[in-house]
Design a protein around this motif. Structure first.
Motif, PDB file in Angstrom:
ATOM      1  N   PRO A 292       0.807  -1.216   0.000  1.00  0.00           N
ATOM      2  CA  PRO A 292       0.000   0.000   0.000  1.00  0.00           C
ATOM      3  C   PRO A 292       0.840   1.267   0.000  1.00  0.00           C
ATOM      4  CG  PRO A 292      -0.029  -1.050   2.160  1.00  0.00           C
ATOM      5  CD  PRO A 292       0.631  -2.017   1.227  1.00  0.00           C
ATOM      6  N   ALA A 293       0.284   2.298  -0.664  1.00  0.00           N
ATOM      7  CA  ALA A 293       0.856   3.653  -0.648  1.00  0.00           C
ATOM      8  C   ALA A 293       2.188   3.773  -1.368  1.00  0.00           C
ATOM      9  CB  ALA A 293       0.976   4.185   0.788  1.00  0.00           C
ATOM     10  N   ARG A 313      -8.991   0.283  -5.146  1.00  0.00           N
ATOM     11  CA  ARG A 313      -8.284  -0.223  -3.970  1.00  0.00           C
ATOM     12  C   ARG A 313      -6.892   0.415  -3.845  1.00  0.00           C
ATOM     13  NH1 ARG A 313     -10.724  -3.074   0.017  1.00  0.00           N
ATOM     14  NH2 ARG A 313      -8.945  -4.474   0.251  1.00  0.00           N
ATOM     15  N   ILE A 314      -6.201   0.572  -4.980  1.00  0.00           N
ATOM     16  CA  ILE A 314      -4.890   1.230  -4.937  1.00  0.00           C
ATOM     17  C   ILE A 314      -5.045   2.682  -4.496  1.00  0.00           C
ATOM     18  CG2 ILE A 314      -2.996   2.080  -6.388  1.00  0.00           C
ATOM     19  CD1 ILE A 314      -3.182  -0.542  -7.955  1.00  0.00           C
ATOM     20  N   HIS A 315      -6.071   3.343  -4.997  1.00  0.00           N
ATOM     21  CA  HIS A 315      -6.341   4.736  -4.609  1.00  0.00           C
ATOM     22  C   HIS A 315      -6.609   4.819  -3.104  1.00  0.00           C
ATOM     23  CE1 HIS A 315      -7.512   8.876  -5.199  1.00  0.00           C
ATOM     24  NE2 HIS A 315      -8.717   8.661  -4.705  1.00  0.00           N
ATOM     25  N   ALA A 316      -7.423   3.885  -2.587  1.00  0.00           N
ATOM     26  CA  ALA A 316      -7.750   3.884  -1.162  1.00  0.00           C
ATOM     27  C   ALA A 316      -6.533   3.593  -0.299  1.00  0.00           C
ATOM     28  CB  ALA A 316      -8.842   2.858  -0.885  1.00  0.00           C
ATOM     29  N   SER A 317      -5.562   2.883  -0.850  1.00  0.00           N
ATOM     30  CA  SER A 317      -4.369   2.537  -0.076  1.00  0.00           C
ATOM     31  C   SER A 317      -3.373   3.689   0.006  1.00  0.00           C
ATOM     32  CB  SER A 317      -3.670   1.321  -0.697  1.00  0.00           C
ATOM     33  OG  SER A 317      -2.847   1.695  -1.786  1.00  0.00           O
ATOM     34  N   ALA A 369      -3.832  11.028   1.716  1.00  0.00           N
ATOM     35  CA  ALA A 369      -2.670  10.173   1.924  1.00  0.00           C
ATOM     36  C   ALA A 369      -2.947   9.292   3.131  1.00  0.00           C
ATOM     37  CB  ALA A 369      -1.415  11.002   2.166  1.00  0.00           C
ATOM     38  N   LEU A 370      -2.696   8.007   3.003  1.00  0.00           N
ATOM     39  CA  LEU A 370      -2.929   7.081   4.105  1.00  0.00           C
ATOM     40  C   LEU A 370      -1.838   7.276   5.151  1.00  0.00           C
ATOM     41  CD1 LEU A 370      -4.954   4.800   4.738  1.00  0.00           C
ATOM     42  CD2 LEU A 370      -3.251   3.195   3.884  1.00  0.00           C
ATOM     43  N   SER A 371      -2.237   7.690   6.347  1.00  0.00           N
ATOM     44  CA  SER A 371      -1.230   7.990   7.361  1.00  0.00           C
ATOM     45  C   SER A 371      -0.500   6.740   7.826  1.00  0.00           C
ATOM     46  CB  SER A 371      -1.894   8.680   8.559  1.00  0.00           C
ATOM     47  OG  SER A 371      -2.925   7.863   9.090  1.00  0.00           O
ATOM     48  N   ASP A 372      -1.201   5.595   7.832  1.00  0.00           N
ATOM     49  CA  ASP A 372      -0.591   4.351   8.266  1.00  0.00           C
ATOM     50  C   ASP A 372      -0.860   3.277   7.217  1.00  0.00           C
ATOM     51  OD1 ASP A 372       0.457   2.190   9.511  1.00  0.00           O
ATOM     52  OD2 ASP A 372      -1.025   2.096  11.126  1.00  0.00           O
ATOM     53  N   PRO A 373       0.077   3.049   6.266  1.00  0.00           N
ATOM     54  CA  PRO A 373      -0.155   2.067   5.214  1.00  0.00           C
ATOM     55  C   PRO A 373      -0.491   0.681   5.743  1.00  0.00           C
ATOM     56  CG  PRO A 373       1.779   3.406   4.724  1.00  0.00           C
ATOM     57  CD  PRO A 373       1.363   3.740   6.127  1.00  0.00           C
ATOM     58  N   ARG A 379      -7.304  -4.492   6.402  1.00  0.00           N
ATOM     59  CA  ARG A 379      -8.730  -4.425   6.086  1.00  0.00           C
ATOM     60  C   ARG A 379      -9.225  -5.754   5.537  1.00  0.00           C
ATOM     61  NH1 ARG A 379      -8.736   1.450   2.976  1.00  0.00           N
ATOM     62  NH2 ARG A 379      -8.044   2.684   4.748  1.00  0.00           N
ATOM     63  N   PRO A 380     -10.547  -5.995   5.577  1.00  0.00           N
ATOM     64  CA  PRO A 380     -11.090  -7.249   5.028  1.00  0.00           C
ATOM     65  C   PRO A 380     -10.699  -7.410   3.576  1.00  0.00           C
ATOM     66  CG  PRO A 380     -12.762  -6.080   6.291  1.00  0.00           C
ATOM     67  CD  PRO A 380     -11.598  -5.152   6.159  1.00  0.00           C
TER      68      PRO A 380
END
Length: 387
Positions: A292-293, A313-317, A369-373, A379-380
């Motif tokens: 991720p990220a 999913r890549i965007h959400a990561s 930006a995901l603070s914690d990849p 996640r499920p």
């Protein structure tokens, strides 16, 4: 999955009388398909096209006399018509088919093995061919330099090998990965995009929808054009800087997984996803969970919706995500679905895609930006891998 016009016409060009008869009867039985001609040679095809114009041509590439590739090049120069190559899986046939796709053919379908003596075409075989022909009938054909109707692009072309920024990119984020998904029209798109990537660029994972047996030849052809090393993926291959892995067409998906901190391609069994195997969604969803990220991803031209969920999913990561724009997509299906579902941060012309992917390496998305990849990895799992 039937996309494209509800009713469309087909010209079959093949030197085999048996194949022409079987394909004509099979397609005529599919709702909305009209076979308006069936000819045995390039010369007969030209004579037919002087009188009637089909929506799409089903073209055999290996014919005596003038072969299908020569006919295709001439036809695309004089009057481009969407063309699907129906090719026998021979070494020569595969090589010529790749050249035909580069010359402007929209798609390739493997000639059904069911035409061998004593065999029958599998259930749904003609429906599958009709789907590809129907989609091709909507293709946006772009005239090429030297062809009638060619218009010089308004955007300045990018240099073939933008090597200057590569050292800074790789030095900044040596762990970054690029993921690309494409289908109909993807051979031309990838042939344009990949030569623009530098020799020491981030590793690239690609799913391009092609029949079994064609991706190895396509990878070899790209390897002669690109600064990066391009090959068909083998189970367990590591994703390393300067390398491009293309998922093999056929019976398995390509997942990306981590082993001892190393990203590896894994070829796995599984049912088709979004009518596709290998599936862009499977590759991108697995990569988003494993890395991720640290991903830049793009969905290029193609029919259907494969890749829309994976790009999301890549965007959400926390990864960077792009979709090819409508104006430069031969088939604006997959990029459109990716944009509509919110997975792409921007729509990008094909001749600018390489630069956008490279510029995004190591940089957080503009909107989040995901603070914690690690949080994304817990996640499920995606519904794609649920039984």
């Amino acid at each position: 999955m039937m996309t494209g016009p509800t009713d469309f016409s087909v010209l079959i060009v093949d030197d085999s009388a048996v194949f022409r008869r079987v394909l004509s009867r099979g397609l005529d039985a599919v709702s909305g398909v009209r076979v308006i001609g069936s000819v045995a040679s390039a010369a007969e095809a030209r004579a037919f096209l002087a009188v009637r114009r089909p929506d799409v041509i089903a073209l055999d590439i290996e014919m005596p006399g003038e072969d299908g590739l020569s006919f295709l090049r001439d036809q695309m120069a004089r009057d481009p018509i969407p063309t699907v190559v129906i090719s026998a899986l021979t070494a020569r046939g595969v090589r010529i088919t790749i050249s035909a796709l580069e010359a402007g053919a929209v798609d390739v379908v493997a000639k059904p093995a069911g035409l061998a003596p004593g065999k029958v075409i599998p259930d749904g075989g003609f429906e599958d061919i009709a789907v590809r022909l129907r989609s091709a009938a909507t293709a946006r054909l772009t005239a090429r330099a030297g062809q009638r109707g060619f218009v010089q692009p308004t955007t300045a072309p990018l240099p073939l090998r933008p090597t200057a920024p590569a050292p800074a990119i790789v030095a900044l984020r040596p762990d970054w990965v690029i993921a690309i998904g494409s289908s109909t029209g993807g051979v031309q798109a990838l042939t344009t995009l990949l030569p623009m990537l530098p020799a020491d660029g981030p590793p690239v994972a690609i799913v391009q929808h092609m029949p079994e047996g064609f991706t190895a030849a396509f990878a070899k052809r790209l390897d002669t054009l690109c600064a990066m090393s391009v090959r068909e993926a083998v189970d367990g291959d590591a994703l390393t800087p300067g390398s491009v892995l293309i998922a093999p067409g056929g019976e398995r998906h390509m997942r990306i997984e981590t082993e001892a901190g190393v990203l590896r391609a894994r070829l796995v069994d599984g049912p088709p996803v979004c009518f596709s195997r290998p599936s862009v969604d499977v590759m991108m969803t697995s990569l988003a969970a494993a890395w991720p990220a640290r991903i830049s991803a793009a969905i290029l031209t193609g029919m259907g919706s494969d890749g829309a969920d994976g790009l999301l999913r890549i965007h959400a990561s926390g990864g960077r995500t792009f979709a090819q724009d409508e104006a430069t997509s031969q088939i604006y299906g997959m990029p459109a679905r990716a944009w509509e579902r919110g997975g792409a941060e921007d729509r990008v012309p094909l001749d600018q895609m390489a630069a956008r992917l490279l510029a995004s390496v190591g940089r957080a998305p503009p909107d989040r930006a995901l603070s914690d990849p690690a949080e994304f990895a817990t996640r499920p799992p995606s519904r794609l891998f649920q039984s």
